[in-house]
Design an enzyme around this catalytic site. Sequence first.
Site, PDB file in Angstrom:
ATOM      1  N   ASP A  10       0.804  -1.289   0.159  1.00  0.00           N
ATOM      2  CA  ASP A  10       0.061   0.127  -0.117  1.00  0.00           C
ATOM      3  C   ASP A  10       0.985   1.243  -0.010  1.00  0.00           C
ATOM      4  O   ASP A  10       1.982   1.146   0.316  1.00  0.00           O
ATOM      5  CB  ASP A  10      -0.762  -0.162   1.397  1.00  0.00           C
ATOM      6  CG  ASP A  10      -1.764   1.171   1.624  1.00  0.00           C
ATOM      7  OD1 ASP A  10      -2.339   1.634   0.434  1.00  0.00           O
ATOM      8  OD2 ASP A  10      -1.687   1.821   2.725  1.00  0.00           O
ATOM      9  N   ASP A  18      -0.323   5.159   1.006  1.00  0.00           N
ATOM     10  CA  ASP A  18      -0.691   6.021   2.116  1.00  0.00           C
ATOM     11  C   ASP A  18      -0.358   5.243   3.577  1.00  0.00           C
ATOM     12  O   ASP A  18      -1.048   4.431   3.825  1.00  0.00           O
ATOM     13  CB  ASP A  18      -1.951   6.511   2.148  1.00  0.00           C
ATOM     14  CG  ASP A  18      -2.107   7.599   0.726  1.00  0.00           C
ATOM     15  OD1 ASP A  18      -1.278   8.366   0.272  1.00  0.00           O
ATOM     16  OD2 ASP A  18      -3.147   7.636   0.225  1.00  0.00           O
TER      17      ASP A  18
END
Length: 372
Positions: A167, A169
């Site tokens: 991922d 963020d």
Amino acid sequence: MSSTRLAILSPAARGPMSLPASMGQLVAEVESHQEVWGCWLQSWDMPVTTGEIAPFLDELSRQALHQEREVIWAPMSSADGAVRLVLHGTAQPEALRRALTTLHLQNFMPGRVLHCQDDDLALILHGPRGPLSAVNHRLIEALEGIALDVAVSPLWDKGHFRLLLTDMDSTLISIECIDELAEHLGLRRQVAAITERSMAGELDFQTSLRERVRLLAGTPASSIDTIIRERLRLSPGARELVAAAKSQGVEVGVVSGGFTQFTRHLQEALHLDYAFANTLEIIQGQITGQVLGDIVDAAAKADILDLLAIGLGTDAGHCIALGDGANDLPMIRKAGIGIAYHAKAVVRAQADFQIRYGGLDTAAAYLGWNTA
């Protein structure tokens, strides 16, 4: 064939403990005899049953108790296997003691030290074969209150993993890009209100994202460059993790519910093999408030992992997924190994490993990439 594994953990100041001569004659192999994390760790393999040497073990325990040492032992059989214990954080004798005590209760015994340098300790454990999820959760509970990361992991062969998908963020980078963009434009309150509705279950991710993006309509696209230049920061250990993966022949990708402008920057900065995110529509240098194409949501992340694995001639079982939020759970569950990074409780509960304190390079330690 049955045998007995014996280990002694002593304060470093006391030095190692000598075995009685009668027991020393039974030692088949000395696996550990060194100072690690402020302790002397000694471990032996003895080709006798525990019952045969029970009086010696009891006497050794009595002696050790008076010397502030800990003695543990367990019967072993040919059906037992070997795994890896990793402790990552500031060296603390109490952490090592708690870890070995907890693992002993689950019939795991320490063997040779694989790696001991600065804030990394890795050693072999001998014990029952089988899933390690319950072992890891008990271990984390036992070390509650001690600020370091811990995991028991299999001893994978080099080449076992083909892909690391992470991922973006609050995982690969330390910020939430859309929140930073909203802050820059004076829209944080409005964006936060939509995010709160999404977390409360009033909006799904796709609807939430489209509503937040609509708030950006008319914004100069150059604002994105400003965020990248002034606010975007890699999470600690990001470069080290990517380098370690590359050294193992593992391809690395980022997949995000954020925007391609940010993932492309990371792809160039870290030399990533893949980057997937949502595409903001930009016309004449301005963000229109629309997202082009399909939204990269939780299901899409898992599908992307599957597709990349197929493209590499393998399956999801030979992939690693790393994330922090609920929208990362499908890919974390699908991957052969799922790692929760400074994650929500629901993600930690379902991941194979947790990184609660350290940087992303902790994942490399769990996977054995710093000891290969």
